[in-house]
Motif scaffolding. Structure first.
Motif, PDB file in Angstrom:
ATOM      1  N   LEU A   9      -5.785   8.746   7.897  1.00  0.00           N
ATOM      2  CA  LEU A   9      -6.539   6.750   7.652  1.00  0.00           C
ATOM      3  C   LEU A   9      -5.335   6.608   7.454  1.00  0.00           C
ATOM      4  O   LEU A   9      -4.287   6.377   6.719  1.00  0.00           O
ATOM      5  CB  LEU A   9      -7.229   7.238   6.610  1.00  0.00           C
ATOM      6  N   ASN A  11      -5.599   3.225   6.659  1.00  0.00           N
ATOM      7  CA  ASN A  11      -6.260   2.413   5.635  1.00  0.00           C
ATOM      8  C   ASN A  11      -6.179   2.542   4.532  1.00  0.00           C
ATOM      9  O   ASN A  11      -6.892   3.463   3.942  1.00  0.00           O
ATOM     10  CB  ASN A  11      -7.402   1.761   5.975  1.00  0.00           C
ATOM     11  N   GLU A  14      -8.446   3.035   1.253  1.00  0.00           N
ATOM     12  CA  GLU A  14     -10.152   3.784   2.019  1.00  0.00           C
ATOM     13  C   GLU A  14      -9.398   5.332   1.580  1.00  0.00           C
ATOM     14  O   GLU A  14      -9.769   5.958   0.931  1.00  0.00           O
ATOM     15  CB  GLU A  14     -10.058   3.352   3.654  1.00  0.00           C
ATOM     16  N   ILE A  35       0.107   6.977   8.430  1.00  0.00           N
ATOM     17  CA  ILE A  35       0.192   6.684   7.844  1.00  0.00           C
ATOM     18  C   ILE A  35       1.465   6.127   7.643  1.00  0.00           C
ATOM     19  O   ILE A  35       1.404   4.865   7.084  1.00  0.00           O
ATOM     20  CB  ILE A  35      -0.514   6.763   6.252  1.00  0.00           C
ATOM     21  N   GLN A  38       2.013   3.500  10.718  1.00  0.00           N
ATOM     22  CA  GLN A  38       2.010   1.982  10.130  1.00  0.00           C
ATOM     23  C   GLN A  38       2.506   1.316   8.282  1.00  0.00           C
ATOM     24  O   GLN A  38       2.429   0.322   8.918  1.00  0.00           O
ATOM     25  CB  GLN A  38       0.194   2.165  10.135  1.00  0.00           C
ATOM     26  N   GLU A  39       3.028   2.153   7.986  1.00  0.00           N
ATOM     27  CA  GLU A  39       2.459   1.429   6.145  1.00  0.00           C
ATOM     28  C   GLU A  39       3.970   1.833   5.686  1.00  0.00           C
ATOM     29  O   GLU A  39       4.218   1.232   5.251  1.00  0.00           O
ATOM     30  CB  GLU A  39       1.343   2.224   5.329  1.00  0.00           C
TER      31      GLU A  39
END
Length: 213
Positions: A9, A11, A14, A35, A38-39
């Motif tokens: 995920l 997010n 979440e 992840i 993205q992060e």
């Protein structure tokens, strides 16, 4: 045997909510490559801060600059960092050396390695902590499983713990347990279920039952 929950995920809030449901039944929580892409390592730190008692694996899939990448992931809170088995020995050696300094562990992911048996023998001699057979999403979609590869590396590895990942779910757990890997990695088989806690608890139970036989 330990149970690892793989989270893809992107997010973070979440993802933390999912882990809250199953925290009592897992040993390691994986911050998946999507992840991290993205992060960044912020996701690793956020998960470790939220669950200090759980080991956090950073699925960095390192292919170069092993020591530097391991340093960054470890300092963010990762207990285990992944390196690709398809990379060169020097990258793996650098990762192992840095992990020892940081007090973390190295898991070598054998995804897309052509000669699993030979490469497992080579990686086993490099001082890594885990060798993982891993069937990726694209191959899972056409029915490929990691079980035969797990048997192959179990037969040749002498020093390193073994791990298995790729489409594992409650229905296939008995087959996985028979092979006795040290780390069982489950993603959607827990994270995508309606009752995540019940599924994780049952997988944990089957693992514990097997350990007492």
């Amino acid at each position: 045997m330990k149970l690892q929950l793989a989270l893809d995920l992107v997010n973070i809030p979440e993802a933390i909510e999912v882990v809250k449901e199953v925290e009592a039944h897992i040993d390691v929580v994986e911050i998946g490559t999507p992840i991290i892409n993205q992060e960044g390592h912020h996701a690793v730190k956020a998960m470790k801060d939220a669950f200090p008692s759980l080991a956090v694996l950073a699925d960095t899939k390192i292919m170069d600059a092993g020591g530097y990448e391991v340093m960054n992931a470890s300092q963010a809170g990762a207990s285990i960092v992944t390196v690709l088995g398809a990379t060169d020995d020097e990258t793996i050696k650098g990762a192992v050396e840095e992990a020892k300094k940081q007090g973390s562990e190295i898991l070598v992911d054998m995804i897309n390695v052509t000669d699993i048996e030979q490469r497992a023998k080579e990686v086993d001699a490099l001082g890594v902590d885990y060798i993982c057979v891993h069937t990726g999403y694209d191959l899972q979609a056409v029915g490929v499983t990691p079980f035969s590869q797990l048997t192959t590396i179990k037969n040749v590895v002498k020093n390193t713990k073994t791990a298995v990942a790729g489409g594992i779910k409650l229905e296939t757990i008995p087959e996985v347990i028979k092979a006795q890997p040290d780390l069982i990695i489950v993603g959607g088989g827990i994270a995508n279920q309606d009752d995540k806690k019940a599924v994780a608890a049952e997988i944990q139970k089957q693992m514990k039952d097997a350990a007492t036989v």
